[in-house]
Motif scaffolding. Structure first.
Motif, PDB file in Angstrom:
ATOM      1  N   GLU A  52       4.896   3.007   4.049  1.00 33.84           N
ATOM      2  CA  GLU A  52       3.794   3.379   4.921  1.00 33.84           C
ATOM      3  C   GLU A  52       2.939   4.451   4.261  1.00 33.84           C
ATOM      4  OE1 GLU A  52       4.812   6.365   8.239  1.00 33.84           O
ATOM      5  OE2 GLU A  52       6.664   5.195   8.017  1.00 33.84           O
ATOM      6  N   GLY A  53       1.689   4.543   4.715  1.00 30.99           N
ATOM      7  CA  GLY A  53       0.800   5.544   4.176  1.00 30.99           C
ATOM      8  C   GLY A  53      -0.436   5.692   5.040  1.00 30.99           C
ATOM      9  N   SER A  54      -1.167   6.780   4.827  1.00 34.69           N
ATOM     10  CA  SER A  54      -2.425   7.019   5.520  1.00 34.69           C
ATOM     11  C   SER A  54      -3.522   7.003   4.468  1.00 34.69           C
ATOM     12  CB  SER A  54      -2.387   8.368   6.249  1.00 34.69           C
ATOM     13  OG  SER A  54      -3.497   8.527   7.100  1.00 34.69           O
ATOM     14  N   LEU A  55      -4.405   6.020   4.558  1.00 30.86           N
ATOM     15  CA  LEU A  55      -5.419   5.788   3.536  1.00 30.86           C
ATOM     16  C   LEU A  55      -6.782   6.237   4.034  1.00 30.86           C
ATOM     17  CD1 LEU A  55      -4.306   2.189   2.452  1.00 30.86           C
ATOM     18  CD2 LEU A  55      -3.395   4.406   1.723  1.00 30.86           C
ATOM     19  N   ILE A  89      -5.255  12.888  13.432  1.00 31.63           N
ATOM     20  CA  ILE A  89      -6.392  13.358  12.636  1.00 31.63           C
ATOM     21  C   ILE A  89      -5.980  14.510  11.720  1.00 31.63           C
ATOM     22  CG2 ILE A  89      -8.122  12.542  14.266  1.00 31.63           C
ATOM     23  CD1 ILE A  89      -8.411  15.405  15.267  1.00 31.63           C
ATOM     24  N   ALA A  90      -6.477  14.456  10.495  1.00 26.79           N
ATOM     25  CA  ALA A  90      -6.122  15.442   9.482  1.00 26.79           C
ATOM     26  C   ALA A  90      -7.315  16.282   9.044  1.00 26.79           C
ATOM     27  CB  ALA A  90      -5.521  14.729   8.265  1.00 26.79           C
ATOM     28  N   ASP A  91      -8.479  16.011   9.628  1.00 25.37           N
ATOM     29  CA  ASP A  91      -9.712  16.685   9.236  1.00 25.37           C
ATOM     30  C   ASP A  91     -10.542  16.873  10.498  1.00 25.37           C
ATOM     31  OD1 ASP A  91     -12.562  16.888   8.421  1.00 25.37           O
ATOM     32  OD2 ASP A  91     -11.790  16.571   6.401  1.00 25.37           O
ATOM     33  N   ILE A  92     -11.130  18.051  10.682  1.00 25.25           N
ATOM     34  CA  ILE A  92     -11.907  18.315  11.889  1.00 25.25           C
ATOM     35  C   ILE A  92     -13.085  17.351  12.006  1.00 25.25           C
ATOM     36  CG2 ILE A  92     -13.386  20.039  10.780  1.00 25.25           C
ATOM     37  CD1 ILE A  92     -12.070  20.032  14.426  1.00 25.25           C
ATOM     38  N   SER A 145      -8.564   8.179   9.167  1.00 25.25           N
ATOM     39  CA  SER A 145      -7.904   7.450   8.092  1.00 25.25           C
ATOM     40  C   SER A 145      -7.269   6.183   8.672  1.00 25.25           C
ATOM     41  CB  SER A 145      -6.834   8.333   7.446  1.00 25.25           C
ATOM     42  OG  SER A 145      -7.417   9.506   6.914  1.00 25.25           O
ATOM     43  N   ALA A 146      -6.813   5.315   7.804  1.00 27.13           N
ATOM     44  CA  ALA A 146      -6.125   4.101   8.246  1.00 27.13           C
ATOM     45  C   ALA A 146      -4.626   4.271   8.018  1.00 27.13           C
ATOM     46  CB  ALA A 146      -6.634   2.894   7.487  1.00 27.13           C
ATOM     47  N   HIS A 192     -14.542  10.867  16.041  1.00 27.95           N
ATOM     48  CA  HIS A 192     -14.118   9.464  16.061  1.00 27.95           C
ATOM     49  C   HIS A 192     -12.897   9.305  16.965  1.00 27.95           C
ATOM     50  CE1 HIS A 192     -12.798   5.695  13.519  1.00 27.95           C
ATOM     51  NE2 HIS A 192     -13.148   5.379  14.756  1.00 27.95           N
ATOM     52  N   TRP A 193     -11.927  10.200  16.808  1.00 24.60           N
ATOM     53  CA  TRP A 193     -10.712  10.153  17.628  1.00 24.60           C
ATOM     54  C   TRP A 193     -11.031  10.313  19.109  1.00 24.60           C
ATOM     55  CZ3 TRP A 193      -8.767  14.090  20.736  1.00 24.60           C
ATOM     56  CH2 TRP A 193      -7.494  13.855  21.293  1.00 24.60           C
TER      57      TRP A 193
END
Length: 289
Positions: A217-220, A165-168, A277-278, A173-174
């Motif tokens: 690869e990437g996080s979308l 996770i990159a956002d609080i 994110s995906a 969800h996590w």
């Protein structure tokens, strides 16, 4: 004339079964799948095998981009009555009759690992697994599927929720996914949306063990997706009952989940609920690299 993304989304959604006549949710889901398909490089003429196609959210987008000269074959192990609010049967009844119908096929109750399921070597340009890996019972099962699929296509296209996770706002969800994965680990079989929580690093290790080499690869991020809200709501309302129905669950795990449910409720109230994110990648067969 080149269509805008909104026009493409509208044409795809028009081909799909819509619950209650309101296409707002489906438009958001379709926009996310279009983002994934573009990252994977799906293009006109592609022959695509989609493993874990579900109700066809990704299938329809793949078929649109593959065009009239392409084809998408979707497979799912679930029964036709699985899914809500649209079942697999309802989705499969709608898509084939749409303008995308000639470009796709969807088969349910189909276990890819069954000896009866096979395709010619290199029958497909791309093998797609889109937001379906957390449905697998184990890493071993996912590895076996990726090993078997290597013969069928040269490029693997993969997407799953990014547990980093990159956002609080993604925390709720996590945490909901983590809680479900914890009690699901005590079930010998399940029909749940989340059965095994794979991290991006674990997924890449599984792909490598199966003979695939990740080349991009990437996080979308798709912040409008409703999936976070769905998983949080389900976890808060059903986790206690799920644990109560299980045998051999340690008291300490039940107590841990109670603590996590309290944290989940507080997190959703304090920070809201954003979807994770995906994590997406493409990979080639190792001998082709």
């Amino acid at each position: 004339m080149k269509l805008t993304d909104e026009q493409i989304i509208g044409e795809v959604v028009e081909a799909m079964a819509i619950h209650g006549g309101d296409d707002g949710i489906q438009r958001i889901q379709t926009a996310h799948r279009l983002k994934l398909a573009r990252f994977w490089g799906i293009e006109e003429g592609d022959r695509v095998l989609e493993i874990g196609c579900g109700q066809g959210d990704t299938t329809a987008v793949l078929a649109y981009l593959a065009g009239e000269s392409g084809f998408v074959h979707g497979l799912d192990v679930a029964a036709p009555d699985y899914g809500a609010p649209i079942t697999l049967r309802e989705a499969a009844a709608q898509l084939p009759t749409s303008k995308l119908g000639g470009r796709l096929r969807m088969d349910f109750e189909t276990d890819v690992l069954s000896p009866e399921i096979d395709f010619p070597e290199r029958a497909f340009d791309k093998i797609v697994l889109s937001h379906c890996s957390w449905y697998f019972q184990s890493a071993e099962q996912l590895t076996a599927v990726l090993v078997k699929a290597r013969k069928w296509g040269r490029t693997l296209c993969f997407a799953e929720w990014d547990a980093r996770i990159a956002d609080i706002g993604q925390y709720a969800h996590w945490l909901a996914a983590l809680i479900q994965a914890q009690y699901e680990s005590f079930k010998p079989s399940s029909l749940a949306n989340i059965r095994t929580l794979f991290t991006p690093d674990t997924i890449k290790e599984i792909a490598a063990a199966a003979g695939w080499n990740v080349n991009a690869e990437g996080s979308l991020d798709s912040p409008l997706l409703q999936d976070g809200h769905w998983e949080v709501s389900y976890t808060l309302s059903q986790a206690r009952a799920e644990i109560g129905d299980l045998r051999q669950v340690p008291d300490k795990l039940a107590a841990l989940v109670e603590s996590e449910l309290a944290l989940l409720k507080q997190a959703a109230a304090a920070h809201g609920v954003k979807p994770m994110s995906a994590f997406a990648f493409t990979a080639k067969q190792i001998q082709d690299v």
